[in-house]
Motif scaffolding. Structure first.
Motif, short mmCIF file in Angstrom:
data_model
loop_
_atom_site.label_atom_id
_atom_site.label_comp_id
_atom_site.label_asym_id
_atom_site.label_seq_id
_atom_site.Cartn_x
_atom_site.Cartn_y
_atom_site.Cartn_z
N GLN A 103 11.34 -50.35 -99.61
CA GLN A 103 11.66 -49.52 -98.56
C GLN A 103 11.80 -50.66 -97.36
N LEU A 104 10.83 -51.67 -97.18
CA LEU A 104 11.24 -52.71 -96.06
C LEU A 104 12.45 -53.36 -96.30
N ALA A 105 12.66 -53.68 -97.53
CA ALA A 105 14.20 -54.62 -97.84
C ALA A 105 15.15 -53.86 -97.50
N LYS A 106 15.18 -52.58 -97.93
CA LYS A 106 16.17 -51.55 -97.63
C LYS A 106 16.59 -51.32 -96.19
N ILE A 107 15.44 -51.30 -95.47
CA ILE A 107 15.56 -51.08 -93.93
C ILE A 107 16.29 -52.25 -93.37
N LYS A 108 15.89 -53.57 -93.61
CA LYS A 108 16.24 -54.68 -93.30
C LYS A 108 17.74 -54.89 -93.40
N LEU A 109 18.30 -54.37 -94.71
CA LEU A 109 19.62 -54.63 -95.19
C LEU A 109 20.28 -53.49 -94.40
N GLU A 110 19.98 -52.34 -94.22
CA GLU A 110 20.65 -51.22 -93.29
C GLU A 110 20.84 -52.10 -92.00
N LYS A 111 19.52 -52.60 -91.19
CA LYS A 111 20.11 -53.01 -90.05
C LYS A 111 20.97 -54.26 -89.86
N GLU A 112 20.85 -55.05 -90.80
CA GLU A 112 21.83 -56.08 -90.83
C GLU A 112 23.14 -55.62 -91.05
N ASN A 113 23.46 -54.83 -92.09
CA ASN A 113 24.75 -54.29 -92.13
C ASN A 113 25.27 -53.43 -91.00
N GLN A 114 24.21 -52.99 -90.22
CA GLN A 114 24.93 -52.46 -88.85
C GLN A 114 25.04 -53.25 -87.88
N ARG A 115 24.43 -54.38 -87.78
CA ARG A 115 24.70 -55.30 -86.61
C ARG A 115 26.03 -56.00 -86.94
N ILE A 116 26.18 -56.21 -88.38
CA ILE A 116 27.54 -56.96 -89.01
C ILE A 116 28.72 -56.14 -88.52
#
Length: 780
Positions: free
Chosen positions: A587-600
């Motif tokens: 779940q943490l990795a998924k949240i981090k991935l979503e945040k990074e994709n959103q920022r990009i």
């Protein structure tokens, strides 16, 4: 015996060895002769080869001489051709020279003719010599091949015989060693037997003294204490209750049941036969529905209608006899009272057969007098009349013997006990005769039915009635055959069971004594039943042992299963904790991935011009914000080059981001499934190991219990054997056992002396044979 057998074997082997040795000498001589013949043939072949070479050399020289002569003739012909023109020019001057040349030519021609004839003769001689040489060479080669084959065969035989001789020599040497060892052991046994005989003689003396003293004591006790011996007189002995033989009673009841079934089948067949015969009389030769039948047939039909009252009692009498044979009774001829009833019923049926026999014969004569009766049908009717007479005679004979067997239960002096076996064998012969008569009746009646079927006036009712009569006759034949074979198979048992009685004496004297004995038997059985107290219900020993083993195995398996369940629960809790941990990580990795994709995505929208340097700085900032792990893992790309990942992202469309996500999802799913498979395999292996460990523990405990039970059983067997030996020692206190022991000991001593003498003789023979063998070996 063993030494005699070995000596016989040794003698046989020696004889075979001498025979083989003589054969070997003959074969060796034959081989030497064949070798000499082959050498002579080889020498002849060499001589022929040399002569052939000489002839070839002569042929070559002759051919060379012929060539020279041919060349010379050609030269002479050339000279003659040259000399002819010269002769024409100088005819006159050359007449003398021509005469000379002609003379020379004639000389040359004669010489040439001689040479040609000699050449032809030499050619013929060479051809004949060549053919003869080839023929001789072929014969010699074939003979040489056959001789070589024979020599090889003789050599193989010689090799086999030598091998066999060596094997026999080794075997004889081994037998000699064994015989020497056996002779030594026999000598030791002979010494031991001498010692044993001395000990046995001492024991025999002691036993004789002991038994004589005990015999005197027992005789004095019998004379003083025993007031009455009930086995001395047969009248009193017949009142004694015999030993209950349950197996004999069950066997007799089984035999009686089989006889009852056969009699029931026979009664049914007889009823059908008489009934269908009555129906036939009503329809042939005159049908009662169309015209009245003759008074004779009316009377015959009336008598046949009463057949059930005579046939049914046979089944009832056999049933009463079967019911009288029970497990508690003593079944002998003196106690089978119901056999008399069966005999009386059989007598009444024979009276019925005698009553209907003349009417049956007259009815057949009436059929023969009919207008449609042919000669073949008349012959069949005559045969059937003879068969009916035989059938009545066989039943009378059978009734006579059964009445004799029923006499011991009613009249004690009616039949002697020595005649029981003769009467039983005659009953079997009568039953076989009854079977033969029924076969003849079946055969003749079937022929009669086929003849009547061809008559023009035959009705369907007559055909069906004939078929029914034939079926009943076949059933009678089969029943008679079964009863005859059954009685023949059991007649030996019947004869052997006649001695079954009180104390295997002469048996019962009279039916009254047999009846009294049965009453005493019932009283004794009631007394024993009254003495028998009901025991408390308990589990049998074998069942208790089995339940104990099952209980121990179940407790062991329960303990093992409890341990296995506990271990599996602990593993399940650990796995659930790991699952929760990895779920949180995912779940943490998924949240981090979503945040990074959103920022990009936001940066891509804001910076549509797509400068490489600013985007690279923003990505570096994002990487430092999301975590130091990703910043340390990935190197920051150079701001100038456009081949970095961010540069590629700026150039490509937005559709590649989902591909990266799907790729990461696939990798994650793959590792998750692999982890699940490995954990399941680990759990399965752990569960199997726990199960095997529990089974091993259970088997080891069962083995220990089995060993304990084995020790207990061995101890029980020892105790039982001791008790058996003690009982056997107690049984030897009677007079008969003393006398038997004395006779046995004397016989044993005689047999031991005989065995000792035989062993001594065998030892002497073995010594002599071993000495002879040693002398033979030395001489060899």
């Amino acid at each position: 015996m063993a030494s005699a057998e070995l000596q016989g074997k040794y003698q046989k082997l020696a004889q075979e060895y001498s025979k083989l040795r003589a054969q070997n000498q003959v074969l060796k001589k034959g081989v030497v002769d064949e070798q000499a013949n082959s050498a002579a043939l080889k020498e002849q072949l060499k001589m022929k080869d040399q002569s052939l070479r000489k002839l070839q050399q002569e042929m070559d020289s002759l051919t060379f001489r012929n060539l020279q002569l041919a060349k010379r003739v050609e030269l002479l012909q050339d000279e003659l051709a040259l000399s002819e023109p010269r002769g024409k020019k100088n005819k006159k001057s050359g007449e003398s020279s021509s005469q000379l040349s002609q003379e020379q030519k004639s000389v040359f021609d004669e010489d040439l003719q001689k040479k040609i004839e000699e050449n032809e003769r030499l050619h013929i001689q060479f051809f004949e010599a060549d053919e003869q040489h080839k023929h001789v060479e072929a014969e010699l080669r074939s003979r040489l091949s056959t001789l070589e084959m024979e020599a090889a065969q003789h050599q193989a035989v010689v090799d086999g015989l030598t091998r066999k001789y060596m094997e026999t020599i080794e075997k004889l040497q081994n037998d000699k060693a064994k015989l020497e060892v056996k002779s030594q052991t026999l000598e030791k046994e002979a010494k031991e037997c001498r010692l044993r005989t001395e000990e046995c003689q001492l024991q025999l003396k002691n036993l004789h003294e002991d038994l004589s003293s005990r015999l005197e004591e027992s005789l004095s006790i019998i004379s003083e204490k025993v007031p009455f011996n009930d086995t001395k007189y047969s009248q009193y002995n017949a009142l004694n209750v015999p030993v209950h033989n349950r197996r004999h009673q069950l066997k007799m009841r089984d035999i009686a049941g089989q006889a009852l079934a056969f009699v029931q089948d026979l009664v049914k067949a007889l009823l059908n036969f008489h009934t269908y015969t009555e129906q036939r009389i009503q329809i042939f030769p005159i049908d009662s529905a169309i015209d009245t039948i003759s008074p004779l047939n009316q009377k015959f039909s009336q008598y046949l209608h009463e057949n059930a009252s005579y046939v049914r009692p046979l089944e009832e009498g056999m049933l009463h006899l079967f019911e009288s044979i029970t497990e508690d009774t003593v079944t002998v001829l003196e106690t089978t009272v119901k056999l008399k009833t069966f005999s009386e019923h059989l007598t009444s049926y024979i009276c019925f057969l005698r009553k209907i026999l003349p009417y049956q014969l007259k009815s057949l004569e009436e059929e023969c007098e009919a207008s449609l009766c042919t000669s073949a049908l008349r012959a069949r009717n005559l045969e059937l009349s003879q068969d009916m007479k035989k059938m009545t005679a066989v039943f009378e004979k059978l009734q006579t013997y059964i009445a004799l067997l029923a006499l011991p239960s009613t009249e004690p002096d009616g039949l002697l006990r020595t005649n029981y076996s003769c009467v039983l064998t005659n009953v079997g012969a009568a039953l076989h005769g009854f079977h033969d008569v029924m076969k003849d009746i079946s055969k003749h009646y079937s022929q009669k039915a086929t003849i009547e079927l061809e008559l023009p006036t035959t009705t369907q009712k007559l055909i069906t009635t004939n078929d029914c009569i034939l079926s009943s006759v076949v059933a009678l034949t089969n029943g008679a055959g079964k009863i005859a074979s059954f009685f023949s198979n059991n007649v030996d048992y019947f004869i052997a069971s006649l001695s079954y009685g009180p104390k295997t004496g002469s048996g019962f004297i009279s039916p009254l004594s047999a009846e009294c004995m049965l009453q005493y038997k019932k009283k004794a059985a009631a007394y024993m039943k009254a003495l028998r107290k009901p025991l408390l219900e308990s589990v049998p020993y074998e069942e208790a042992l089995a339940n104990r083993r099952v209980l121990l195995s179940s407790t062991e398996s329960r303990e093992g299963l409890a341990q296995q369940v506990q271990q599996s629960l602990e593993k399940i809790s650990k796995l659930e904790q790991e699952k929760e941990h990895w779920m949180l990580e995912a779940q943490l990795a998924k949240i981090k991935l979503e945040k990074e994709n959103q920022r990009i995505a936001d940066k891509l929208k804001s910076t549509s011009s797509g400068q490489v340097v600013g985007v690279a700085q923003e990505k570096a900032a994002v990487a430092t914000a999301t975590g130091q792990e990703e910043a340390s893992a990935k190197a920051v790309p150079e701001p100038v080059h456009s081949t970095s990942e961010i540069g590629i992202l700026t150039r490509t469309s937005d559709s590649e981001a989902p591909d990266v996500e799907s790729r990461e999802d696939l990798i994650r799913n793959h590792y998750m499934t692999r982890i699940v498979e490995l954990t399941s395999q680990l759990q399965l292996a752990d569960s199997k190991s726990v199960h095997f460990y529990a089974e091993c523990r259970a088997l080891s405990k069962r083995l220990a219990l089995a060993e304990k039970s084995k020790e207990a059983l061995t101890e029980e067997m020892k105790v039982a054997s001791q008790s058996i030996s003690r009982l056997q020692d107690e049984l030897t206190t009677t007079k008969r056992s003393y006398e038997d022991q004395l006779s046995m000991m004397s016989d044993h001593l005689c047999s031991m002396n005989e065995t000792l003498s035989k062993q001594r003789e065998e030892i002497d023979t073995l010594k002599m044979s071993s000495k002879g063998n040693s002398k033979k070996n030395k001489s060899r």
